[in-house]
Design a protein around this motif. Sequence first.
Motif, short mmCIF file in Angstrom:
data_model
loop_
_atom_site.label_atom_id
_atom_site.label_comp_id
_atom_site.label_asym_id
_atom_site.label_seq_id
_atom_site.Cartn_x
_atom_site.Cartn_y
_atom_site.Cartn_z
N VAL A 1 41.50 11.29 63.31
CA VAL A 1 41.22 9.89 63.86
C VAL A 1 41.41 9.61 65.80
O VAL A 1 40.55 9.90 66.71
CB VAL A 1 41.98 8.41 63.29
N THR A 2 42.13 10.38 66.43
CA THR A 2 42.62 10.72 67.67
C THR A 2 41.92 12.02 68.82
O THR A 2 42.55 12.02 69.61
CB THR A 2 44.30 10.53 67.70
N ARG A 3 41.74 13.22 67.66
CA ARG A 3 41.23 14.50 68.67
C ARG A 3 39.74 14.60 68.07
O ARG A 3 38.96 14.62 68.73
CB ARG A 3 42.38 15.67 67.81
N VAL A 4 39.70 14.23 66.54
CA VAL A 4 38.27 15.49 65.95
C VAL A 4 38.20 14.24 64.92
O VAL A 4 37.81 14.95 63.53
CB VAL A 4 38.05 16.52 66.03
N PRO A 5 37.65 12.95 65.08
CA PRO A 5 37.07 12.27 63.59
C PRO A 5 36.47 13.27 62.96
O PRO A 5 35.98 12.95 61.52
CB PRO A 5 36.56 10.97 64.34
N PHE A 6 34.96 13.54 63.70
CA PHE A 6 34.24 14.21 62.90
C PHE A 6 34.55 16.07 63.50
O PHE A 6 33.20 16.62 63.96
CB PHE A 6 32.90 13.89 62.97
N PRO A 7 35.64 17.19 62.41
CA PRO A 7 35.44 17.32 62.78
C PRO A 7 33.76 18.54 62.32
O PRO A 7 33.77 18.53 61.20
CB PRO A 7 36.43 18.06 61.68
N GLN A 8 33.94 19.90 62.92
CA GLN A 8 32.75 20.63 62.57
C GLN A 8 32.08 21.84 61.21
O GLN A 8 31.32 22.15 61.17
CB GLN A 8 31.52 21.15 63.81
N THR A 9 33.79 22.04 61.42
CA THR A 9 33.97 22.93 60.59
C THR A 9 35.51 22.86 59.82
O THR A 9 36.45 22.59 60.54
CB THR A 9 33.65 24.47 61.21
N LEU A 10 35.52 23.88 58.98
CA LEU A 10 36.36 23.43 57.69
C LEU A 10 38.28 24.41 58.69
O LEU A 10 38.71 23.88 58.54
CB LEU A 10 36.85 24.30 56.83
N ILE A 11 37.06 25.13 59.21
CA ILE A 11 38.45 26.03 60.30
C ILE A 11 39.23 24.79 61.18
O ILE A 11 40.38 24.48 61.02
CB ILE A 11 38.00 27.08 61.14
#
Length: 290
Positions: free
Chosen positions: A36-46
Amino acid sequence: MKISNGSRQRLKASDFDDVTKDLLATAISIYRCLIVTRVPFPQTLIVEMKIAKEAWREASNLADLTVQLTPSLVKMMTRRTSHVRGELKTKMRALTSSHFGFRTSRSTAAIKQNRDLAESLKDESRFVFKDWEMKSGIYKTELIQAAVNDMWFANRNDEGVIHGRYFEPLPVEIIALILTAIECCIDEWITGVKEDIKFSSNAYSSVYVGHLSSLQRFDERTSAYKLLGKIADNILDVARLHAGVDSFQATHATPFGFTDNIFDDVIREYEAETREAAAVARESHKVMDD
């Protein structure tokens, strides 16, 4: 690690030995904070896997343990990405409805009122303002504070307190996530009758990017006054008080972009408030001198 009922079954925390289970619980909590504090919607599993590895490393350091991180453990953590967004959305649903005055009535008048209200709030992202009708107090809507309080600072044992270093200073990403969740809650009323809308990455990652971009531009435009930092610091101070912690102890629409004149208005508001405070101070000194 022990696996019960066959490896093809969906893994649960109870499938691991006690040491691993305790470490996993801490790692999951850290993972939720990092997401939630960095990438709430990460685009890749990596991206999610990298955060999971960091969370596991941090949890291991806290426990002074060395336990091998397996693909199964990574999967247990990455499942929480959508879970934590969904939890925030659930908490914001009732808060948003009550704050803006949406009505559950099925009358024609109520349906029209709800539809008009939702459209007005989404028009130029008015809902981000403290006074959304007058468009004043940008990024000071009480809903942001309510979200931080309820989601991460409900009490002394909540994640915002236990893992406070991820929230200090309060990241702009978390404010953008909250605004995106609020917008999703408003979208549920867009037809005039409340319907459930999933807070999914496919539907709302672009909305999140729009809010994040506007926040960053606001920060740049008002950098001389550090307004966003002051807003964030105030939110964090109030949240800590809400949790019972002294602040000194705790370490689906196209996203709307604000024009610079909105930010200029905020600067003028801030300067006017500063002048008014100075005038009051001068008057007080004058009275004392007399």
